[in-house]
Design an enzyme around this catalytic site. Structure first.
Site, PDB file in Angstrom:
ATOM      1  N   CYS A   2     -17.407   5.415 -11.318  1.00 24.78           N
ATOM      2  CA  CYS A   2     -18.323   6.538 -11.518  1.00 24.78           C
ATOM      3  C   CYS A   2     -17.682   7.650 -12.336  1.00 24.78           C
ATOM      4  O   CYS A   2     -16.473   7.845 -12.322  1.00 24.78           O
ATOM      5  CB  CYS A   2     -18.757   7.093 -10.161  1.00 24.78           C
ATOM      6  SG  CYS A   2     -19.354   5.852  -9.014  1.00 24.78           S
ATOM      7  N   ARG A  27     -15.762   3.488 -17.983  1.00 25.99           N
ATOM      8  CA  ARG A  27     -15.508   3.292 -16.551  1.00 25.99           C
ATOM      9  C   ARG A  27     -16.416   2.221 -15.947  1.00 25.99           C
ATOM     10  O   ARG A  27     -16.125   1.695 -14.884  1.00 25.99           O
ATOM     11  CB  ARG A  27     -15.756   4.611 -15.804  1.00 25.99           C
ATOM     12  CG  ARG A  27     -14.712   5.673 -16.073  1.00 25.99           C
ATOM     13  CD  ARG A  27     -15.128   7.000 -15.479  1.00 25.99           C
ATOM     14  NE  ARG A  27     -14.001   7.924 -15.411  1.00 25.99           N
ATOM     15  CZ  ARG A  27     -13.371   8.258 -14.296  1.00 25.99           C
ATOM     16  NH1 ARG A  27     -13.751   7.743 -13.153  1.00 25.99           N
ATOM     17  NH2 ARG A  27     -12.360   9.092 -14.311  1.00 25.99           N
ATOM     18  N   TRP A  74     -21.566   3.610 -10.362  1.00 22.41           N
ATOM     19  CA  TRP A  74     -21.415   2.192 -10.106  1.00 22.41           C
ATOM     20  C   TRP A  74     -21.867   1.969  -8.674  1.00 22.41           C
ATOM     21  O   TRP A  74     -21.329   2.543  -7.747  1.00 22.41           O
ATOM     22  CB  TRP A  74     -19.963   1.746 -10.299  1.00 22.41           C
ATOM     23  CG  TRP A  74     -19.814   0.265 -10.155  1.00 22.41           C
ATOM     24  CD1 TRP A  74     -19.473  -0.424  -9.045  1.00 22.41           C
ATOM     25  CD2 TRP A  74     -20.035  -0.702 -11.178  1.00 22.41           C
ATOM     26  NE1 TRP A  74     -19.462  -1.769  -9.301  1.00 22.41           N
ATOM     27  CE2 TRP A  74     -19.802  -1.971 -10.607  1.00 22.41           C
ATOM     28  CE3 TRP A  74     -20.411  -0.628 -12.521  1.00 22.41           C
ATOM     29  CZ2 TRP A  74     -19.930  -3.152 -11.336  1.00 22.41           C
ATOM     30  CZ3 TRP A  74     -20.531  -1.803 -13.240  1.00 22.41           C
ATOM     31  CH2 TRP A  74     -20.296  -3.050 -12.653  1.00 22.41           C
ATOM     32  N   ASN A  98     -18.032  10.822  -6.547  1.00 18.60           N
ATOM     33  CA  ASN A  98     -17.261   9.599  -6.750  1.00 18.60           C
ATOM     34  C   ASN A  98     -16.512   9.286  -5.463  1.00 18.60           C
ATOM     35  O   ASN A  98     -16.032  10.189  -4.788  1.00 18.60           O
ATOM     36  CB  ASN A  98     -16.216   9.771  -7.862  1.00 18.60           C
ATOM     37  CG  ASN A  98     -16.832   9.915  -9.233  1.00 18.60           C
ATOM     38  OD1 ASN A  98     -18.021   9.718  -9.414  1.00 18.60           O
ATOM     39  ND2 ASN A  98     -16.003  10.256 -10.206  1.00 18.60           N
ATOM     40  N   GLY A  99     -16.354   7.991  -5.151  1.00 17.68           N
ATOM     41  CA  GLY A  99     -15.558   7.618  -3.988  1.00 17.68           C
ATOM     42  C   GLY A  99     -16.411   7.067  -2.863  1.00 17.68           C
ATOM     43  O   GLY A  99     -17.562   6.658  -3.057  1.00 17.68           O
ATOM     44  N   GLU A 481       7.810  -7.777  -5.775  1.00 14.82           N
ATOM     45  CA  GLU A 481       7.159  -6.807  -6.661  1.00 14.82           C
ATOM     46  C   GLU A 481       7.960  -5.521  -6.757  1.00 14.82           C
ATOM     47  O   GLU A 481       8.091  -4.935  -7.838  1.00 14.82           O
ATOM     48  CB  GLU A 481       5.732  -6.541  -6.165  1.00 14.82           C
ATOM     49  CG  GLU A 481       5.005  -5.372  -6.827  1.00 14.82           C
ATOM     50  CD  GLU A 481       4.783  -5.531  -8.315  1.00 14.82           C
ATOM     51  OE1 GLU A 481       4.352  -4.542  -8.940  1.00 14.82           O
ATOM     52  OE2 GLU A 481       5.027  -6.624  -8.868  1.00 14.82           O
ATOM     53  N   LYS A 485       9.404  -3.980 -10.209  1.00 17.52           N
ATOM     54  CA  LYS A 485       9.098  -2.632 -10.697  1.00 17.52           C
ATOM     55  C   LYS A 485      10.382  -1.878 -11.027  1.00 17.52           C
ATOM     56  O   LYS A 485      10.472  -1.209 -12.053  1.00 17.52           O
ATOM     57  CB  LYS A 485       8.309  -1.850  -9.643  1.00 17.52           C
ATOM     58  CG  LYS A 485       6.852  -2.166  -9.583  1.00 17.52           C
ATOM     59  CD  LYS A 485       6.136  -1.661 -10.808  1.00 17.52           C
ATOM     60  CE  LYS A 485       4.876  -2.473 -11.049  1.00 17.52           C
ATOM     61  NZ  LYS A 485       5.102  -3.830 -11.540  1.00 17.52           N
ATOM     62  N   GLU A 488      12.084  -3.322 -14.141  1.00 15.76           N
ATOM     63  CA  GLU A 488      11.266  -3.139 -15.340  1.00 15.76           C
ATOM     64  C   GLU A 488      11.488  -1.783 -15.984  1.00 15.76           C
ATOM     65  O   GLU A 488      11.584  -1.678 -17.208  1.00 15.76           O
ATOM     66  CB  GLU A 488       9.773  -3.244 -14.977  1.00 15.76           C
ATOM     67  CG  GLU A 488       9.196  -4.626 -14.966  1.00 15.76           C
ATOM     68  CD  GLU A 488       7.705  -4.590 -14.693  1.00 15.76           C
ATOM     69  OE1 GLU A 488       6.958  -5.226 -15.445  1.00 15.76           O
ATOM     70  OE2 GLU A 488       7.277  -3.930 -13.735  1.00 15.76           O
ATOM     71  N   HIS A 504      21.562 -17.063   4.042  1.00 14.91           N
ATOM     72  CA  HIS A 504      21.744 -18.306   3.296  1.00 14.91           C
ATOM     73  C   HIS A 504      22.309 -18.046   1.907  1.00 14.91           C
ATOM     74  O   HIS A 504      22.103 -18.853   0.994  1.00 14.91           O
ATOM     75  CB  HIS A 504      20.417 -19.068   3.212  1.00 14.91           C
ATOM     76  CG  HIS A 504      19.912 -19.517   4.543  1.00 14.91           C
ATOM     77  ND1 HIS A 504      20.432 -20.594   5.216  1.00 14.91           N
ATOM     78  CD2 HIS A 504      18.950 -19.006   5.342  1.00 14.91           C
ATOM     79  CE1 HIS A 504      19.803 -20.748   6.370  1.00 14.91           C
ATOM     80  NE2 HIS A 504      18.894 -19.787   6.473  1.00 14.91           N
ATOM     81  N   LYS A 603       2.384  -4.577 -22.729  1.00 12.30           N
ATOM     82  CA  LYS A 603       1.361  -4.478 -21.690  1.00 12.30           C
ATOM     83  C   LYS A 603       0.640  -5.802 -21.495  1.00 12.30           C
ATOM     84  O   LYS A 603       0.384  -6.221 -20.371  1.00 12.30           O
ATOM     85  CB  LYS A 603       0.357  -3.379 -22.041  1.00 12.30           C
ATOM     86  CG  LYS A 603      -0.676  -3.141 -20.935  1.00 12.30           C
ATOM     87  CD  LYS A 603      -0.013  -2.655 -19.657  1.00 12.30           C
ATOM     88  CE  LYS A 603      -0.976  -2.560 -18.523  1.00 12.30           C
ATOM     89  NZ  LYS A 603      -0.305  -2.307 -17.242  1.00 12.30           N
TER      90      LYS A 603
END
Length: 608
Positions: A2, A27, A74, A98-99, A481, A485, A488, A504, A603
């Protein structure tokens, strides 16, 4: 996703609002509307569909007025109809929102008992009636607005206009962005600087819990405690507005902070809050899930780790066998696909070359192709049988943040649907899991309030040469992850391990110079993870524990801890992603690296 625009103007604003909304079309939306003050009263024009349909409505029935608000919606609560389109209004106030308002049912029941009559199926309309109720009790508009938004639970941004208050706008923000634009003779509200770029390049971004009261060119901003607050006015570039950093130092920081909003939008696509239940996920998906003998998940990088979390969910909730592989391996190892198999491909861009090639191979071998993508016009989306979109919006930072958590939101919804379709989840199970998911944006907004504390810890981590991340169950992919991050964007060597694997081999790396980041929600894996943590500490390891309050209390003395809100264990992957993102961001900041464009990375990886 939205979009909001508001203008306290000196000219007729309806056509200007529509043009501003056009800048927010990226959006995604399925209805639109505007409201203005005409002779002191509120008038609206709304339409389902795209802005050209709203243009036609305004051409047939022009809308004068110099103070107004506009919205692209939306659909979340209720179908994309005129009645559900924003702005929502009573005779005294009109709002755009919004939300997600999580407690709208309770508020709606309270207001209905007082005689309020609702016209829509939305959660948003409750906000208009709640403000109106406080106006009826004698509060002035600014106080009515502040009192009302204080009662809303969830993540939201809201803009309002009031009957008989020409030149007045009120905006409120909690977990969903909202900006004030400062013009020479007019003032504006917008969901981002891109919407405001045609009017002004002087913008202030509201902070969590802020309420902005605009009267003509006078702006007063109040913080979450109701105290007057000064928010810095920054200069934005209209030509670069689509990649505006919204007051943050980097796109990555902006995108981390957008997560309450974009996760809310993604969940709104998949969940019907009235149940709450999973809504229709796409033609053919439920039959494919019912007959599937195996699900193959394929992705690269961060999307692969999202898929790993999904594997835990699908096997637990749907008892659906899952095989997962990185795309560059799957495409070359000549995999054996089963009859009646389904294959899920996850990609932010939808153009990842290895993933696309693996998709084509799976299609050739008779698999039903399902795609989770952030770009619905992408190649992967076009070639899939079933598309499950995410609504992260444009992600500029190379290191994925909001796209990852939106992928998790899509996967969680998909896994619930699979569990129901395959008969392993009851209706009550579905409602409980969906209710937990709908709480995620609010919990993430709360977690982001710990940013300063996380930054202090990250600055210590930045001095390390090596860092290890540990986790069990669905926290294991988060360990992977988190390590990705960090390496990266900070270029610190980092590795993620299943906590039970430490003895181990990796435990040989432990000494007082190696920070160990332990991701340990207080779930069924907690005691085992803490036992592994104690093994590390016994060898001089410097442990940063990420857990909830009970977990932190039970774990005992550690070097440092980050406390995550206590929630259903089902949604912990979405929440625990936030501190690992912030740790990487602030460690990179401390090292002075290029956060948004780290060396050697792109990207969208569209070559092999």
């Amino acid at each position: 996703m939205c979009g909001i625009v508001g203008i306290a103007g000196t000219r007729e604003v309806a056509p200007i609002l529509v043009e501003a909304l056009r800048r927010l079309e990226y959006r995604g939306y399925d209805s639109a509307g505007v409201a203005t003050l005409v002779g002191g009263r509120i008038e609206r024009r709304r339409s389902p569909g795209k802005l050209n349909r709203l243009d036609a409505v305004l051409h047939e029935k022009p809308l004068p007025g110099q103070t107004g608000i506009g919205h692209t919606r939306w659909a979340t609560h209720g179908a994309p109809t005129e009645a559900n389109a924003h702005p929502h209004a009573t005779p005294r106030v009109a709002i755009v929102h919004n939300g997600i308002i999580e407690n709208f049912r309770e508020l709606k029941a309270e207001l209905a008992a007082k005689g309020h009559v609702f016209e829509s199926q939305t959660d948003s309309e409750v906000a208009a009636h709640l403000v109106s109720d406080y106006l009826d009790q004698g509060l002035v508009p600014a106080e009515a607005a502040k009192t009302a938004v204080a009662r809303l639970t969830g993540a939201y941004s809201i803009a309002m206009i009031f009957k008989d208050h020409e030149g007045m706008l009120v905006g409120a923000r909690k977990g969903s962005p909202l900006a004030v634009g400062y013009g020479e003779t007019e003032t504006y509200l917008g969901s981002d600087a891109f919407a405001l770029a045609p009017f002004t390049n002087r913008v202030a971004y509201l902070e969590e819990g802020d309420v902005a009261v605009i009267q003509g060119t006078d702006v007063t901003i109040f913080d979450a405690a109701g105290r007057p607050a000064n928010r810095q006015i920054v200069i934005t570039s209209a030509s670069a507005a689509i990649v505006d950093k919204a007051g943050h130092a980097h796109f990555m920081a902006k995108e981390i902070h957008e997560q309450p909003e974009v996760i809310g939008h993604t969940l709104a696509h998949y969940l019907d809050p009235a149940g709450p239940v999973v809504r229709h996920l796409g033609v053919g998906l439920r039959p494919a899930l019912t007959k599937a003998t195996r699900l193959t998940i394929c992705a690269c990088g961060t999307s692969f780790y999202a898929g790993m979390v999904g594997k835990y969910w699908f096997e637990k909730l749907a008892r659906l066998p899952v095989e997962i592989d990185v795309a560059s391996e799957l495409r070359y190892r000549d995999p054996v696909y089963p009859e009646n198999g389904a294959a899920l491909f996850i990609s932010q861009s939808g153009e990842t070359a290895d993933t696309l090639a693996a998709l084509r191979d799976a299609r050739a071998k008779g698999q039903t192709i399902i795609a989770i993508v952030n770009v619905p016009e992408s190649s992967i989306a076009r070639e899939a049988d079933i598309v499950l979109p995410t609504y992260a919006g444009p992600e500029i930072g190379v290191a994925s943040t909001k796209a990852f958590t939106c992928q998790l939101a899509s996967l969680a919804s998909f896994a619930i649907a699979a569990g129901v379709a395959r008969g392993h989840l009851s209706a009550e199970d579905e409602r409980k899991l969906c209710a937990s998911l709908l709480e995620t944006p609010r919990h993430i907004a709360e977690l982001l309030q710990q940013e300063a504390q996380i930054r202090m810890v990250a600055e210590d981590v930045a001095g390390a040469r090596d860092v290890l991340y540990l986790g069990r169950g669905a926290s294991y992919p988060l360990a992977l992850e988190g390590a990705l991050k960090l390496k990266e964007i900070s270029y610190i060597h980092a590795e993620g391990y299943a906590a039970g694997e430490m003895k181990h081999g990796p435990i040989a790396l432990i000494d007082e110079d190696v920070p160990i980041i332990v991701i340990a929600p207080h779930d069924v894996h907690f005691e085992k993870t803490i036992s592994n943590m104690q093994e590390v500490m016994a060898r001089g390891g410097k442990v940063l524990l990420i857990s909830d309050a009970e977990g932190v209390a039970k774990a005992g003395k550690v070097w440092a801890s980050i406390t995550v809100p206590t929630t259903d264990s089902f949604i912990t992957p979405l929440l625990y992603a936030i501190p690992v993102q912030l740790l990487a961001y602030y460690a990179a900041l401390a090292k002075g690296t290029d956060v948004d464009q780290p060396r050697n990375l792109a990207k969208s990886v569209t070559v092999e």
